[in-house]
Design a protein around this motif. Structure first.
Motif, PDB file in Angstrom:
ATOM      1  N   SER A  83      91.177  87.759  13.513  1.00  0.00           N
ATOM      2  CA  SER A  83      89.860  88.300  13.808  1.00  0.00           C
ATOM      3  C   SER A  83      89.056  87.233  14.533  1.00  0.00           C
ATOM      4  CB  SER A  83      89.169  88.699  12.493  1.00  0.00           C
ATOM      5  OG  SER A  83      87.861  89.138  12.735  1.00  0.00           O
ATOM      6  N   GLU A  84      88.499  87.594  15.653  1.00  0.00           N
ATOM      7  CA  GLU A  84      87.668  86.679  16.442  1.00  0.00           C
ATOM      8  C   GLU A  84      88.397  85.360  16.719  1.00  0.00           C
ATOM      9  OE1 GLU A  84      83.834  86.260  14.587  1.00  0.00           O
ATOM     10  OE2 GLU A  84      83.634  88.424  14.297  1.00  0.00           O
ATOM     11  N   ASN A  85      89.659  85.473  17.139  1.00  0.00           N
ATOM     12  CA  ASN A  85      90.497  84.324  17.488  1.00  0.00           C
ATOM     13  C   ASN A  85      90.757  83.379  16.315  1.00  0.00           C
ATOM     14  OD1 ASN A  85      90.820  85.173  20.142  1.00  0.00           O
ATOM     15  ND2 ASN A  85      88.932  84.135  20.778  1.00  0.00           N
ATOM     16  N   LYS A  86      90.611  83.866  15.088  1.00  0.00           N
ATOM     17  CA  LYS A  86      90.911  83.064  13.908  1.00  0.00           C
ATOM     18  C   LYS A  86      91.869  83.860  13.023  1.00  0.00           C
ATOM     19  CE  LYS A  86      86.695  80.391  13.742  1.00  0.00           C
ATOM     20  NZ  LYS A  86      85.518  80.006  13.010  1.00  0.00           N
ATOM     21  N   THR A  87      92.758  83.135  12.368  1.00  0.00           N
ATOM     22  CA  THR A  87      93.662  83.756  11.412  1.00  0.00           C
ATOM     23  C   THR A  87      93.036  83.655  10.030  1.00  0.00           C
ATOM     24  OG1 THR A  87      95.569  83.139  12.742  1.00  0.00           O
ATOM     25  CG2 THR A  87      95.998  83.707  10.454  1.00  0.00           C
ATOM     26  N   ALA A  88      93.132  84.749   9.277  1.00  0.00           N
ATOM     27  CA  ALA A  88      92.630  84.779   7.914  1.00  0.00           C
ATOM     28  C   ALA A  88      93.771  85.167   6.982  1.00  0.00           C
ATOM     29  CB  ALA A  88      91.475  85.769   7.791  1.00  0.00           C
ATOM     30  N   ILE A  89      93.674  84.705   5.739  1.00  0.00           N
ATOM     31  CA  ILE A  89      94.663  85.005   4.711  1.00  0.00           C
ATOM     32  C   ILE A  89      93.943  85.695   3.556  1.00  0.00           C
ATOM     33  CG2 ILE A  89      94.398  82.714   3.632  1.00  0.00           C
ATOM     34  CD1 ILE A  89      97.474  82.814   3.094  1.00  0.00           C
ATOM     35  N   PHE A  90      94.615  86.687   2.968  1.00  0.00           N
ATOM     36  CA  PHE A  90      93.980  87.398   1.863  1.00  0.00           C
ATOM     37  C   PHE A  90      94.087  86.581   0.591  1.00  0.00           C
ATOM     38  CE2 PHE A  90      93.673  90.471  -1.606  1.00  0.00           C
ATOM     39  CZ  PHE A  90      92.462  91.063  -1.259  1.00  0.00           C
ATOM     40  N   ASP A  91      92.957  86.351  -0.048  1.00  0.00           N
ATOM     41  CA  ASP A  91      92.891  85.633  -1.313  1.00  0.00           C
ATOM     42  C   ASP A  91      92.755  86.675  -2.419  1.00  0.00           C
ATOM     43  OD1 ASP A  91      91.942  84.357  -3.655  1.00  0.00           O
ATOM     44  OD2 ASP A  91      91.142  82.705  -2.483  1.00  0.00           O
ATOM     45  N   ALA A  92      93.802  86.814  -3.219  1.00  0.00           N
ATOM     46  CA  ALA A  92      93.815  87.819  -4.289  1.00  0.00           C
ATOM     47  C   ALA A  92      92.822  87.495  -5.399  1.00  0.00           C
ATOM     48  CB  ALA A  92      95.219  87.944  -4.868  1.00  0.00           C
ATOM     49  N   ILE A  93      92.440  86.235  -5.531  1.00  0.00           N
ATOM     50  CA  ILE A  93      91.479  85.856  -6.564  1.00  0.00           C
ATOM     51  C   ILE A  93      90.068  86.259  -6.137  1.00  0.00           C
ATOM     52  CG2 ILE A  93      90.549  83.952  -7.945  1.00  0.00           C
ATOM     53  CD1 ILE A  93      93.580  84.459  -8.364  1.00  0.00           C
ATOM     54  N   ARG A  94      89.695  85.889  -4.916  1.00  0.00           N
ATOM     55  CA  ARG A  94      88.363  86.223  -4.400  1.00  0.00           C
ATOM     56  C   ARG A  94      88.289  87.645  -3.860  1.00  0.00           C
ATOM     57  NH1 ARG A  94      87.555  80.676  -0.965  1.00  0.00           N
ATOM     58  NH2 ARG A  94      89.821  80.750  -0.995  1.00  0.00           N
ATOM     59  N   LYS A  95      89.450  88.284  -3.721  1.00  0.00           N
ATOM     60  CA  LYS A  95      89.564  89.664  -3.238  1.00  0.00           C
ATOM     61  C   LYS A  95      88.956  89.840  -1.844  1.00  0.00           C
ATOM     62  CE  LYS A  95      89.792  91.812  -7.807  1.00  0.00           C
ATOM     63  NZ  LYS A  95      90.216  90.644  -8.495  1.00  0.00           N
ATOM     64  N   LYS A  96      89.272  88.886  -0.961  1.00  0.00           N
ATOM     65  CA  LYS A  96      88.800  88.986   0.423  1.00  0.00           C
ATOM     66  C   LYS A  96      89.653  88.087   1.310  1.00  0.00           C
ATOM     67  CE  LYS A  96      85.339  85.291   0.156  1.00  0.00           C
ATOM     68  NZ  LYS A  96      83.933  84.936   0.359  1.00  0.00           N
ATOM     69  N   PHE A  97      89.550  88.310   2.612  1.00  0.00           N
ATOM     70  CA  PHE A  97      90.215  87.446   3.576  1.00  0.00           C
ATOM     71  C   PHE A  97      89.358  86.202   3.787  1.00  0.00           C
ATOM     72  CE2 PHE A  97      92.525  91.290   4.556  1.00  0.00           C
ATOM     73  CZ  PHE A  97      93.790  90.820   4.883  1.00  0.00           C
ATOM     74  N   VAL A  98      90.016  85.047   3.852  1.00  0.00           N
ATOM     75  CA  VAL A  98      89.333  83.785   4.117  1.00  0.00           C
ATOM     76  C   VAL A  98      90.027  83.101   5.289  1.00  0.00           C
ATOM     77  CG1 VAL A  98      88.490  83.470   1.757  1.00  0.00           C
ATOM     78  CG2 VAL A  98      90.720  82.571   2.387  1.00  0.00           C
ATOM     79  N   VAL A  99      89.279  82.296   6.026  1.00  0.00           N
ATOM     80  CA  VAL A  99      89.832  81.604   7.188  1.00  0.00           C
ATOM     81  C   VAL A  99      91.005  80.725   6.742  1.00  0.00           C
ATOM     82  CG1 VAL A  99      89.362  79.930   9.023  1.00  0.00           C
ATOM     83  CG2 VAL A  99      87.661  81.666   8.436  1.00  0.00           C
ATOM     84  N   LEU A 100      92.085  80.833   7.486  1.00  0.00           N
ATOM     85  CA  LEU A 100      93.299  80.094   7.149  1.00  0.00           C
ATOM     86  C   LEU A 100      93.254  78.694   7.746  1.00  0.00           C
ATOM     87  CD1 LEU A 100      96.053  79.995   5.831  1.00  0.00           C
ATOM     88  CD2 LEU A 100      97.016  81.050   7.877  1.00  0.00           C
ATOM     89  N   THR A 101      92.860  77.730   6.920  1.00  0.00           N
ATOM     90  CA  THR A 101      92.890  76.315   7.286  1.00  0.00           C
ATOM     91  C   THR A 101      94.131  75.705   6.641  1.00  0.00           C
ATOM     92  OG1 THR A 101      91.662  75.657   5.324  1.00  0.00           O
ATOM     93  CG2 THR A 101      90.352  76.219   7.299  1.00  0.00           C
ATOM     94  N   PRO A 102      94.516  74.501   7.036  1.00  0.00           N
ATOM     95  CA  PRO A 102      95.659  73.867   6.357  1.00  0.00           C
ATOM     96  C   PRO A 102      95.448  73.727   4.843  1.00  0.00           C
ATOM     97  CG  PRO A 102      95.250  72.775   8.440  1.00  0.00           C
ATOM     98  CD  PRO A 102      94.111  73.743   8.230  1.00  0.00           C
ATOM     99  N   GLU A 103      94.236  73.379   4.409  1.00  0.00           N
ATOM    100  CA  GLU A 103      93.980  73.276   2.970  1.00  0.00           C
ATOM    101  C   GLU A 103      94.060  74.638   2.287  1.00  0.00           C
ATOM    102  OE1 GLU A 103      90.460  72.063  -0.146  1.00  0.00           O
ATOM    103  OE2 GLU A 103      90.602  70.890   1.698  1.00  0.00           O
ATOM    104  N   GLU A 104      93.564  75.671   2.951  1.00  0.00           N
ATOM    105  CA  GLU A 104      93.635  77.025   2.373  1.00  0.00           C
ATOM    106  C   GLU A 104      95.088  77.475   2.244  1.00  0.00           C
ATOM    107  OE1 GLU A 104      92.264  79.935   0.257  1.00  0.00           O
ATOM    108  OE2 GLU A 104      90.820  78.591   1.208  1.00  0.00           O
ATOM    109  N   TRP A 105      95.925  77.104   3.198  1.00  0.00           N
ATOM    110  CA  TRP A 105      97.350  77.405   3.145  1.00  0.00           C
ATOM    111  C   TRP A 105      97.961  76.800   1.870  1.00  0.00           C
ATOM    112  CZ3 TRP A 105     100.513  80.803   4.855  1.00  0.00           C
ATOM    113  CH2 TRP A 105     101.869  80.557   5.092  1.00  0.00           C
ATOM    114  N   VAL A 106      97.611  75.569   1.573  1.00  0.00           N
ATOM    115  CA  VAL A 106      98.089  74.902   0.355  1.00  0.00           C
ATOM    116  C   VAL A 106      97.507  75.600  -0.880  1.00  0.00           C
ATOM    117  CG1 VAL A 106      98.061  72.737  -0.970  1.00  0.00           C
ATOM    118  CG2 VAL A 106      98.449  72.689   1.515  1.00  0.00           C
TER     119      VAL A 106
END
Length: 149
Positions: A16-39
């Motif tokens: 979305s808007e040239n950014k990749t997001a990953i679904f966080d099942a805990i927060r129940k929403k998509f969040v921007v996929l950074t290297p730390e978020e990947w971990v």
């Protein structure tokens, strides 16, 4: 994203808007996929699928107050009585796990008082069990499964 030292997990991704997001099942929403978020997302899946921790016992990225400052922990696992059994500090894969990282999680644990600590950059994982009476900790090869936390 970089391959990490975790079992293979599947994730929901979207662009979305040239950014990749990953679904966080805990927060129940998509969040921007950074290297730390990947971990962080791999760590959450590891806790759920390998350590058998119910998703309702896991929390991510919440604020805590420490010495008048607001800090954010990465992941905690709650106990059945509401206390915290595990505190996790996640770093991006390119961040080396140094004494400063252990100092950071130790400062957070002064407030949270988790029995177990996990520090990971996705490539290296460190696990400790706290002994608050002796004011020490012991390194472990892994975290125990949920039923023994």
């Amino acid at each position: 994203m970089q391959a990490l030292n975790f079992p293979p997990f599947s994730f929901r991704l979207k662009n979305s808007e040239n950014k990749t997001a990953i679904f966080d099942a805990i927060r129940k929403k998509f969040v921007v996929l950074t290297p730390e978020e990947w971990v962080r997302q791999h760590t959450v899946r590891y806790l759920q699928e390998v350590k058998k921790i119910p998703i309702s016992y896991i929390n991510v990225e919440k604020s805590i107050a420490q010495n008048g400052l607001t800090k954010r922990y990465d992941v905690v696992v709650f106990q059945r009585d509401g206390g915290i059994s595990v505190l996790v500090e996640c770093k991006a894969p390119e961040v080396k796990i140094t004494q400063a990282v252990f100092d950071q999680i130790a400062r957070y644990n002064l407030v949270l008082r988790a029995k177990y600590l996990m520090v990971t950059n996705g490539l290296e994982h460190y696990f400790c069990q706290m002994d608050f009476e002796a004011q020490t900790y012991v390194f472990l090869p892994d975290l125990p499964e949920f039923k023994t936390l």
